[in-house]
Design an enzyme around this catalytic site. Structure first.
Site, PDB file in Angstrom:
ATOM      1  NE  ARG A  19     103.840  71.039  55.677  1.00  0.00           N
ATOM      2  CZ  ARG A  19     103.631  70.559  54.458  1.00  0.00           C
ATOM      3  NH1 ARG A  19     103.797  71.348  53.411  1.00  0.00           N
ATOM      4  NH2 ARG A  19     103.263  69.304  54.292  1.00  0.00           N
TER       5      ARG A  19
ATOM      6  CG  HIS B 253     107.832  71.493  50.892  1.00  0.00           C
ATOM      7  ND1 HIS B 253     108.165  70.363  50.165  1.00  0.00           N
ATOM      8  CD2 HIS B 253     106.530  71.343  51.237  1.00  0.00           C
ATOM      9  CE1 HIS B 253     107.112  69.561  50.095  1.00  0.00           C
ATOM     10  NE2 HIS B 253     106.104  70.141  50.716  1.00  0.00           N
TER      11      HIS B 253
ATOM     12  CG  ASN C  34     107.543  69.881  42.932  1.00  0.00           C
ATOM     13  OD1 ASN C  34     108.600  69.264  42.788  1.00  0.00           O
ATOM     14  ND2 ASN C  34     107.520  71.147  43.290  1.00  0.00           N
ATOM     15  CB  THR C  35     102.052  65.538  41.374  1.00  0.00           C
ATOM     16  OG1 THR C  35     101.566  66.822  40.969  1.00  0.00           O
ATOM     17  CG2 THR C  35     100.907  64.728  41.948  1.00  0.00           C
TER      18      THR C  35
ATOM     19  N   GLY D   1      99.512  63.286  51.881  1.00  0.00           N
ATOM     20  CA  GLY D   1      98.157  62.969  51.451  1.00  0.00           C
ATOM     21  C   GLY D   1      97.433  64.173  50.893  1.00  0.00           C
TER      22      GLY D   1
END
Length: 512
Positions: free
Chosen positions: A342, A445, A105-106, A112
């Site tokens: 979020r 997510h 997933n990185t 950032g």
């Protein structure tokens, strides 16, 4: 087709494609998204991903040894950081990655890496403090974060930025994400997405240090002797099972954002959501650690990201909002503070009848967020020379959209958002043609829950005691983020705790 069968098919297809395009599966590719429910859709995603191979080489299987000092399971940011620090401490580590490529997933990280009191902040005159970073993250997590973990996290964030810089990974372009009041989100110098840049730099360092990195290496079990982790059982290329010994095991396998069975078990309300996670994020590490007596925390805390392109389940990074874009409904009007946390922005979108919205921005935002170039290539971006023309393309009332942008530009000029109280991401107005829009909606997510560790990254059992020789870092762990993760904190987490896992596992091995 049942989920388990689909996943197995995908992994086999991944291997075939990797061998066909890369020779022995030893060329690097981008793993791409999952999230479409059918095996056919996931196959398509995998095919597209593997076709974009880069030139990084992985370790040939004939170089595999029977024993290493430290086995690291998972080749994302946390795993590679752990390997580099373990090597620095004189260890002989190995990295085992189940997918055909490193990165996990990185690779998909966009906005950032958050850090406070950094040299780059100081160079740019940004006044920040670890205490402020701590307080804002705690507030963002609704005061449910593991406070000891959080304190370690913020206090070691600047050092992580310095460490990356020392190995040629420079993150000196600063922006802001939701829930933060200072520019502490560090990006590559050109403002591009952080993920691919970070993975490329870490893989390069791993190779330069001579650390073996095997792909298509699916760890099925962590072995134990006398209560101490002492190796793994791993299936190479879906056919060749081997047992490898080690003095310590570090688990950095990521979360379970692509395992809808696990998600449905703890959050049935998320059924039907797309996911931004790569297909390898299936919770393997959590399951293996639980079998050894490890305990979990916050498993039902799953973050839904507000800005996901729905057809391809692709994350539209928070930097787009951080650099000044607006969220607009089908009525052509704003409906929330775009840089709220979020969970709150997601809730605002879900109150709309259409359960979706548009990100609207100008060419200034586009110039400051290089990731938008990728969104354009993927066909997500609507472009027009005027606001009126953009409104037509969006099928929203032109007068309403014009009024929305005029009101916003006045708010930027006066440094006061009377409508929704936004105070960040207001450095530039939206007045430079051409204009752009991207249609988005919420998507799964990030899984904030996972195995419980301490600040030494030792895996804890139900009694709060460390399981000897077993360490973990990154999204496989839980507790740090509480009930809501702040954008930019996951990349910081994998570097800070990945490094710590490498250091502490090396100390453990030396003490044996």
């Amino acid at each position: 087709m049942k989920k388990k069968t689909a996943v197995a098919l995908i992994l086999v297809l991944s291997l075939i494609l990797a061998i066909a395009g890369c020779g022995n599966g030893n060329k690097s590719t981008d793993t791409g998204n999952s999230g479409n429910k059918s095996a056919e859709s996931e196959k398509k995603v995998t095919t597209e991903a593997v076709s974009g191979a880069s030139e990084a080489s992985y370790t040939p299987l004939d170089q595999l040894k029977e024993e290493y000092d430290i086995i690291i399971v998972g080749a994302g940011g946390a795993g590679m950081s752990a390997a580099l620090e373990a090597k620095e401490k004189g260890m002989n580590p190995v990295i085992l990655e189940k997918m055909p490529v490193a990165g996990g997933n990185t690779t998909k990280s966009s906005s950032g890496m958050n850090a406070s009191e950094t040299k780059f902040q100081k160079e740019q005159g940004i006044a920040d403090s670890n205490d402020l970073f701590y307080e804002e993250t705690l507030k963002g997590g609704h005061d449910t974060n593991d406070k000891e973990m959080l304190r370690f996290f913020v206090d070691n964030s600047a050092g992580a930025i310095d460490w990356l810089d020392s190995i040629g990974i420079r993150l000196n372009n600063l922006t802001i994400t939701g829930g933060m009041n200072e520019k502490r989100t560090h990006r590559p110098e050109d403002g591009s997405a952080v993920g691919q840049y970070l993975v490329k730099g870490l893989v390069k360092n791993v190779q330069e240090q001579g650390i073996p990195l095997f792909v298509n290496a699916d760890v099925k079990e962590i072995t134990q002797q006398d209560g101490k982790a002492n190796g793994v059982k791993v299936l190479f290329n879906q056919t060749d099972e081997k047992t490898i010994a080690a003095s310590a095991v570090v688990v950095t396998t990521g979360g379970f954002g692509s395992n809808m069975d696990m998600i449905s078990e703890v959050r049935p309300d998320l059924e039907g959501y797309v996911t931004t996670n790569q297909i390898g994020s299936t919770g393997d590490g959590i399951k293996m650690i639980e079998k050894l007596g490890g305990t979990t925390v916050d498993m039902d805390q799953i973050q839904v990201h507000p800005t996901v392109q729905q057809e391809k389940s692709y994350l539209i990074g928070e930097a787009v909002r951080g650099e000044g874009s607006l969220l607009v409904s089908s009525a052509g009007t704003r409906f929330t503070n775009e840089l709220n946390t979020r969970d709150k922005v997601t809730a605002a979108i879900n109150t709309l009848a259409e359960k979706s919205a548009y990100l609207v921005f100008d060419s200034g935002v586009k110039s400051r967020v290089k990731a938008i170039q990728q969104y354009e290539k993927m066909g997500f971006v609507i472009q027009a020379d005027s606001i009126e023309a953009l409104a037509k393309e969006m099928s929203v009332p032109a007068d309403k959209l014009q009024s929305t942008l005029d009101t916003w530009n006045s708010a930027v000029k006066n440094k006061k958002d009377a409508e929704f109280g936004r105070t960040t991401g207001m450095d530039n107005d939206l007045s430079t043609a051409p204009y752009y829009a991207i249609k988005i909606g919420p998507g799964i997510h990030y899984t904030m829950g996972g195995v419980k560790i301490n600040t030494n990254t030792e895996v804890l059992n139900k009694d709060g005691k460390a399981i000897p020789g077993l360490f973990a870092a990154g999204e496989v762990t839980g507790g740090l983020h509480g009930q809501n993760r702040i954008g930019g904190n996951s990349v910081a987490e994998i570097i800070i705790f990945g490094r710590q896992a490498g250091i502490k596992s090396a100390e453990f091995v030396k003490a044996q």
